[in-house]
Design a protein around this motif. Structure first.
Motif, mmCIF file in Angstrom:
data_model
loop_
_atom_site.group_PDB
_atom_site.id
_atom_site.type_symbol
_atom_site.label_atom_id
_atom_site.label_comp_id
_atom_site.label_asym_id
_atom_site.label_seq_id
_atom_site.Cartn_x
_atom_site.Cartn_y
_atom_site.Cartn_z
ATOM 1 N N LEU A 27 1.092 -1.617 -0.323
ATOM 2 C CA LEU A 27 0.362 -0.179 0.737
ATOM 3 C C LEU A 27 0.760 0.891 -0.432
ATOM 4 O O LEU A 27 0.530 2.360 -0.224
ATOM 5 C CB LEU A 27 -1.008 -0.120 0.991
ATOM 6 N N VAL A 30 0.127 4.268 -2.269
ATOM 7 C CA VAL A 30 -1.344 5.107 -2.885
ATOM 8 C C VAL A 30 -2.249 5.405 -1.551
ATOM 9 O O VAL A 30 -3.144 6.049 -2.207
ATOM 10 C CB VAL A 30 -1.605 3.233 -2.485
ATOM 11 N N ARG A 32 -2.863 7.921 0.833
ATOM 12 C CA ARG A 32 -3.152 9.595 0.776
ATOM 13 C C ARG A 32 -3.286 9.996 1.961
ATOM 14 O O ARG A 32 -4.756 9.335 2.628
ATOM 15 C CB ARG A 32 -3.158 10.380 -0.191
ATOM 16 N N SER A 69 -6.477 -2.224 4.568
ATOM 17 C CA SER A 69 -6.572 -1.850 3.684
ATOM 18 C C SER A 69 -7.266 -0.702 3.052
ATOM 19 O O SER A 69 -7.558 0.298 4.050
ATOM 20 C CB SER A 69 -7.574 -2.626 2.440
ATOM 21 N N ASP A 73 -7.985 6.167 -2.475
ATOM 22 C CA ASP A 73 -6.494 6.089 -2.786
ATOM 23 C C ASP A 73 -7.001 7.972 -2.760
ATOM 24 O O ASP A 73 -5.506 8.482 -2.561
ATOM 25 C CB ASP A 73 -6.005 5.121 -3.833
#
Length: 75
Positions: A27, A30, A32, A69, A73
């Motif tokens: 991740l 990815v 932010r 998870s 993104d």
């Protein structure tokens, strides 16, 4: 590339404390600021909002839990 994120779990709830999590290898790049993530919180998992990224965890924090998870993104 940041290795850690600061997350506000359960936005909108009275808890206003931010928690630091490790970003898993898959991740990185990815996640932010503003993204919604699934994060372990005690014995459950919660949706939280990334409020910051960091290169290092604060000293003395021990082993940090990983983000499970990302729901989105881009904020």
């Amino acid at each position: 590339m940041p290795d850690y994120v600061d997350v506000l779990p359960d936005p909108g709830r009275p808890l206003s404390q931010v928690f630091t999590y490790r970003i898993p290898e898959g991740l990185r790049g990815v996640i932010r600021a503003g993204a919604q993530v699934l994060a372990p919180f005690g014995k459950r998992e919660v949706v939280g909002v990334v409020v910051g990224l960091r290169e290092e965890a604060e000293p003395g924090r021990g082993k940090l839990k990983e983000i499970e998870s990302v729901f989105e993104d881009v904020p």
